[in-house]
Design an enzyme around this catalytic site. Structure first.
Site, PDB file in Angstrom:
ATOM      1  N   CYS A  86       0.591 -20.572  59.807  1.00 47.96           N
ATOM      2  CA  CYS A  86       1.273 -19.863  60.910  1.00 47.96           C
ATOM      3  C   CYS A  86       0.315 -19.417  62.009  1.00 47.96           C
ATOM      4  O   CYS A  86       0.725 -18.774  62.978  1.00 47.96           O
ATOM      5  CB  CYS A  86       2.019 -18.636  60.364  1.00 47.96           C
ATOM      6  N   HIS A 137      -8.438  -5.706  41.639  1.00 48.28           N
ATOM      7  CA  HIS A 137      -8.735  -5.429  43.050  1.00 48.28           C
ATOM      8  C   HIS A 137      -8.911  -6.699  43.861  1.00 48.28           C
ATOM      9  O   HIS A 137      -9.487  -6.658  44.952  1.00 48.28           O
ATOM     10  CB  HIS A 137      -9.992  -4.541  43.155  1.00 48.28           C
ATOM     11  N   ARG A 175     -21.224 -10.149  51.879  1.00 48.78           N
ATOM     12  CA  ARG A 175     -21.056  -9.928  50.435  1.00 48.78           C
ATOM     13  C   ARG A 175     -20.848 -11.245  49.714  1.00 48.78           C
ATOM     14  O   ARG A 175     -21.354 -11.474  48.615  1.00 48.78           O
ATOM     15  CB  ARG A 175     -19.910  -8.955  50.175  1.00 48.78           C
ATOM     16  N   VAL A 218     -14.499  -7.823  42.376  1.00 50.66           N
ATOM     17  CA  VAL A 218     -13.968  -8.891  43.228  1.00 50.66           C
ATOM     18  C   VAL A 218     -14.918 -10.093  43.215  1.00 50.66           C
ATOM     19  O   VAL A 218     -14.593 -11.151  43.743  1.00 50.66           O
ATOM     20  CB  VAL A 218     -13.742  -8.385  44.682  1.00 50.66           C
ATOM     21  N   ASP A 219     -16.081  -9.930  42.541  1.00 51.27           N
ATOM     22  CA  ASP A 219     -16.996 -11.076  42.446  1.00 51.27           C
ATOM     23  C   ASP A 219     -16.442 -12.094  41.445  1.00 51.27           C
ATOM     24  O   ASP A 219     -15.462 -11.811  40.764  1.00 51.27           O
ATOM     25  CB  ASP A 219     -18.426 -10.605  42.081  1.00 51.27           C
ATOM     26  N   THR A 229     -18.607   1.133  34.942  1.00 52.80           N
ATOM     27  CA  THR A 229     -17.711   1.652  35.975  1.00 52.80           C
ATOM     28  C   THR A 229     -17.715   3.173  35.961  1.00 52.80           C
ATOM     29  O   THR A 229     -17.714   3.798  34.910  1.00 52.80           O
ATOM     30  CB  THR A 229     -16.265   1.127  35.808  1.00 52.80           C
TER      31      THR A 229
HETATM   32  C1  BV8 Z   1      -3.792   3.000  45.997  1.00 56.25           C
HETATM   33  C2  BV8 Z   1     -12.001  -3.858  46.559  1.00 56.25           C
HETATM   34  C3  BV8 Z   1      -1.799   3.814  46.861  1.00 56.25           C
HETATM   35  C4  BV8 Z   1     -12.445  -3.913  47.975  1.00 56.25           C
HETATM   36  C5  BV8 Z   1     -11.938  -1.513  45.865  1.00 56.25           C
HETATM   37  C6  BV8 Z   1      -7.513   9.906  48.797  1.00 56.25           C
HETATM   38  C7  BV8 Z   1      -7.293   9.129  49.918  1.00 56.25           C
HETATM   39  C8  BV8 Z   1      -6.899   7.787  49.839  1.00 56.25           C
HETATM   40  C9  BV8 Z   1      -6.706   7.206  48.596  1.00 56.25           C
HETATM   41  C10 BV8 Z   1      -6.937   7.998  47.482  1.00 56.25           C
HETATM   42  C11 BV8 Z   1      -7.328   9.320  47.559  1.00 56.25           C
HETATM   43  N1  BV8 Z   1      -7.472   9.792  46.302  1.00 56.25           N
HETATM   44  C12 BV8 Z   1      -7.194   8.822  45.424  1.00 56.25           C
HETATM   45  C13 BV8 Z   1      -6.838   7.727  46.137  1.00 56.25           C
HETATM   46  C14 BV8 Z   1      -6.464   6.462  45.600  1.00 56.25           C
HETATM   47  C15 BV8 Z   1      -7.646   5.508  45.784  1.00 56.25           C
HETATM   48  C16 BV8 Z   1      -8.804   6.011  44.943  1.00 56.25           C
HETATM   49  O1  BV8 Z   1      -8.749   5.928  43.745  1.00 56.25           O
HETATM   50  N2  BV8 Z   1      -9.835   6.556  45.626  1.00 56.25           N
HETATM   51  C17 BV8 Z   1     -10.951   7.101  44.882  1.00 56.25           C
HETATM   52  C18 BV8 Z   1     -12.267   6.601  45.444  1.00 56.25           C
HETATM   53  C19 BV8 Z   1     -10.850   8.622  44.945  1.00 56.25           C
HETATM   54  N3  BV8 Z   1      -7.165   4.256  45.303  1.00 56.25           N
HETATM   55  C20 BV8 Z   1      -6.615   3.400  46.179  1.00 56.25           C
HETATM   56  O2  BV8 Z   1      -6.567   3.558  47.369  1.00 56.25           O
HETATM   57  C21 BV8 Z   1      -5.989   2.190  45.520  1.00 56.25           C
HETATM   58  N4  BV8 Z   1      -4.680   2.012  46.066  1.00 56.25           N
HETATM   59  O3  BV8 Z   1      -3.961   4.041  45.418  1.00 56.25           O
HETATM   60  O4  BV8 Z   1      -2.668   2.707  46.688  1.00 56.25           O
HETATM   61  C22 BV8 Z   1      -0.467   3.254  47.063  1.00 56.25           C
HETATM   62  C23 BV8 Z   1       0.525   3.575  46.144  1.00 56.25           C
HETATM   63  C24 BV8 Z   1       1.788   3.098  46.365  1.00 56.25           C
HETATM   64  C25 BV8 Z   1       2.041   2.294  47.491  1.00 56.25           C
HETATM   65  C26 BV8 Z   1       1.014   1.962  48.381  1.00 56.25           C
HETATM   66  C27 BV8 Z   1      -0.252   2.439  48.161  1.00 56.25           C
HETATM   67  C28 BV8 Z   1      -6.807   0.938  45.851  1.00 56.25           C
HETATM   68  C29 BV8 Z   1      -8.172   1.088  45.250  1.00 56.25           C
HETATM   69  C30 BV8 Z   1      -8.908  -0.248  45.371  1.00 56.25           C
HETATM   70  C31 BV8 Z   1     -10.003  -0.132  46.392  1.00 56.25           C
HETATM   71  N5  BV8 Z   1     -10.763  -1.373  46.397  1.00 56.25           N
HETATM   72  N6  BV8 Z   1     -12.597  -2.668  45.924  1.00 56.25           N
HETATM   73  C32 BV8 Z   1     -13.896  -4.265  48.060  1.00 56.25           C
HETATM   74  O5  BV8 Z   1     -14.548  -4.527  47.028  1.00 56.25           O
HETATM   75  O6  BV8 Z   1     -14.381  -4.288  49.200  1.00 56.25           O
HETATM   76  S1  BV8 Z   1     -12.615  -0.206  45.060  1.00 56.25           S
HETATM   77  C33 BV8 Z   1     -14.185  -0.496  44.471  1.00 56.25           C
HETATM   78  O7  BV8 Z   1     -14.412   0.562  43.552  1.00 56.25           O
HETATM   79  C34 BV8 Z   1     -14.418  -1.771  43.653  1.00 56.25           C
HETATM   80  O8  BV8 Z   1     -13.251  -2.500  43.352  1.00 56.25           O
HETATM   81  C35 BV8 Z   1     -15.003  -1.220  42.360  1.00 56.25           C
HETATM   82  O9  BV8 Z   1     -14.802  -2.038  41.301  1.00 56.25           O
HETATM   83  C36 BV8 Z   1     -14.227   0.021  42.271  1.00 56.25           C
HETATM   84  C37 BV8 Z   1     -14.675   1.017  41.237  1.00 56.25           C
HETATM   85  O10 BV8 Z   1     -16.048   1.200  41.399  1.00 56.25           O
HETATM   86  P1  BV8 Z   1     -16.941   0.807  40.115  1.00 56.25           P
HETATM   87  O11 BV8 Z   1     -16.629  -0.581  39.717  1.00 56.25           O
HETATM   88  O12 BV8 Z   1     -16.806   1.875  39.093  1.00 56.25           O
HETATM   89  O13 BV8 Z   1     -18.376   0.771  40.725  1.00 56.25           O
HETATM   90  P2  BV8 Z   1     -19.294   2.023  41.038  1.00 56.25           P
HETATM   91  O14 BV8 Z   1     -20.348   1.572  41.962  1.00 56.25           O
HETATM   92  O15 BV8 Z   1     -18.437   3.193  41.397  1.00 56.25           O
HETATM   93  O16 BV8 Z   1     -19.955   2.357  39.618  1.00 56.25           O
HETATM   94  C38 BV8 Z   1     -20.895   1.469  39.079  1.00 56.25           C
HETATM   95  C39 BV8 Z   1     -21.097   1.921  37.633  1.00 56.25           C
HETATM   96  O17 BV8 Z   1     -21.970   0.980  37.012  1.00 56.25           O
HETATM   97  C40 BV8 Z   1     -21.774   3.282  37.541  1.00 56.25           C
HETATM   98  O18 BV8 Z   1     -21.158   4.012  36.501  1.00 56.25           O
HETATM   99  C41 BV8 Z   1     -23.218   2.926  37.181  1.00 56.25           C
HETATM  100  O19 BV8 Z   1     -23.848   3.914  36.377  1.00 56.25           O
HETATM  101  C42 BV8 Z   1     -23.012   1.693  36.375  1.00 56.25           C
HETATM  102  N7  BV8 Z   1     -24.172   0.788  36.304  1.00 56.25           N
HETATM  103  C43 BV8 Z   1     -25.173   0.625  37.201  1.00 56.25           C
HETATM  104  N8  BV8 Z   1     -26.051  -0.310  36.733  1.00 56.25           N
HETATM  105  C44 BV8 Z   1     -25.553  -0.744  35.535  1.00 56.25           C
HETATM  106  C45 BV8 Z   1     -24.364  -0.051  35.271  1.00 56.25           C
HETATM  107  N9  BV8 Z   1     -23.637  -0.246  34.152  1.00 56.25           N
HETATM  108  C46 BV8 Z   1     -24.108  -1.145  33.266  1.00 56.25           C
HETATM  109  N10 BV8 Z   1     -25.237  -1.866  33.450  1.00 56.25           N
HETATM  110  C47 BV8 Z   1     -25.989  -1.680  34.565  1.00 56.25           C
HETATM  111  N11 BV8 Z   1     -27.129  -2.388  34.736  1.00 56.25           N
HETATM  112 ZN    ZN Z   2       0.139 -17.441  57.822  1.00 55.54          ZN
END
Ligand code: BV8
Ligand code: ZN
Length: 256
Positions: free
Chosen positions: A166, A132, A72, A105-106, A204
């Site tokens: 470390c 993120h 990536r 993250v980019d 998003t």
């Molecule tokens: C947390 C970094 C708790 C890593 C990312 C069930 C089980 C487990 C967890 C959960 C669950 N239900 C809910 C959760 C919480 C979970 C969550 O929300 N899950 C979702 C999927 C249901 N969240 C978490 O786990 C978060 N942490 O809740 O911790 C906690 C609480 C207390 C104490 C301890 C812990 C952490 C979430 C962060 C995950 N990390 N990324 C990596 O990149 O590898 S998430 C990832 O998704 C990216 O960061 C990204 O930004 C993010 C959101 O996605 P989008 O940006 O919206 O991208 P996507 O592809 O989805 O959409 C693209 C959009 O662009 C579309 O709408 C498309 O139409 C549009 N598009 C396309 N082309 C264009 C365009 N728009 C404009 N112009 C174009 N040309």
């Molecule tokens: Zn270290």
């Protein structure tokens, strides 16, 4: 509203707002060639999020997870900020009161900010609060050490990056599923959303929490919400204006 009057209504909402929150996701980087997560060519299609973007996955096979992030980094390294990133950076630097919040993250917002600020200019106001984390930083799994990333040799666990302080295994400085988001950017993002009179959402799905809560907080605080996306999003129901289309075309006209 999603009609021919929409662009004028969106421009008016942004012009009148003293404080604006801009909330971006993977879609703003799509036209730069960075794969989104859930779209057609999305990352989660080829890989499953829980297989790679989670602490369990890293614990189980750090080499495979590092291989994915190294790929990536290489992909993003070959991309350039697009017209949406640049127009947004110029607009933010050209007025007061805008807070940029990104789930991405980019580093394309950061590169666009530097380009817009020019030699010796102050790019910082156009840099995002990164909810993120950053693809181009690593942090240690054992101590607080964090550093800018360097090329990764994912041939074996032994050749993966290790901490200079470390000796612990380093990991990408991104937030995985099930992990807490970084407190400072989150607090600043939600505080800005609570004060905003307008919220511009670009590229998003609004599927990931707690990040998506920033837009809900802005709406609940009376902000007018403008959504820019070619597809449906989970913010459509609360949008005051929807501009349907690619960010690279819509954002430069919207912010001119
Ligand atoms: C947390 C970094 C708790 C890593 C990312 C069930 C089980 C487990 C967890 C959960 C669950 N239900 C809910 C959760 C919480 C979970 C969550 O929300 N899950 C979702 C999927 C249901 N969240 C978490 O786990 C978060 N942490 O809740 O911790 C906690 C609480 C207390 C104490 C301890 C812990 C952490 C979430 C962060 C995950 N990390 N990324 C990596 O990149 O590898 S998430 C990832 O998704 C990216 O960061 C990204 O930004 C993010 C959101 O996605 P989008 O940006 O919206 O991208 P996507 O592809 O989805 O959409 C693209 C959009 O662009 C579309 O709408 C498309 O139409 C549009 N598009 C396309 N082309 C264009 C365009 N728009 C404009 N112009 C174009 N040309
Ligand atoms: Zn270290």
């Amino acid at each position: 509203m999603n009609s021919s009057a929409a662009p004028a209504a969106a421009r008016e909402a942004l012009r009148r707002a003293v404080r604006v929150v801009v909330f971006t996701g993977a879609g703003i980087s799509a036209e730069s060639g960075v794969p989104t997560f859930r779209g057609a060519g999305g990352l989660w299609k080829t890989f499953k999020a829980e297989d790679l973007a989670s602490p369990t996955a890293f614990g189980r096979d750090p080499r495979l997870v590092w291989e994915w992030y190294a790929w990536r980094r290489e992909t993003v390294g070959g991309c350039r900020p697009n017209a949406a990133h640049l127009a947004l950076a110029r607009w933010i630097l050209g007025r007061a009161g805008v807070t940029l919040v990104s789930q991405n993250v980019d580093d394309l917002h950061e590169r666009a900010a530097r380009e817009a600020a020019g030699e010796g200019g102050d790019a910082r106001r156009a840099e995002p609060l990164k909810l993120h984390g950053s693809l181009f930083h690593d942090h240690c799994t054992r101590c607080p050490h964090r550093q800018a990333s360097s090329p990764v040799d994912a041939a074996s666990v032994a050749t993966l990056p290790h901490c200079p302080e470390c000796g612990g295994l380093m990991r990408p400085d991104v937030v995985w599923f099930g992990e807490m988001l970084p407190a400072r950017p989150v607090e600043a993002a939600f505080a800005a959303a609570a004060e905003a009179e307008a919220c511009l959402v670009i590229g998003t799905t609004g599927a990931v929490y707690p990040a998506a809560g920033v837009v809900h907080t802005a709406k609940a605080s009376g902000a007018r919400v403008v959504v820019v996306d070619p597809g449906e999003t989970e913010f459509d129901a609360l949008a005051d204006v929807r501009l349907v289309g690619p960010a690279g075309e819509i954002v430069p006209t919207l912010l001119k």
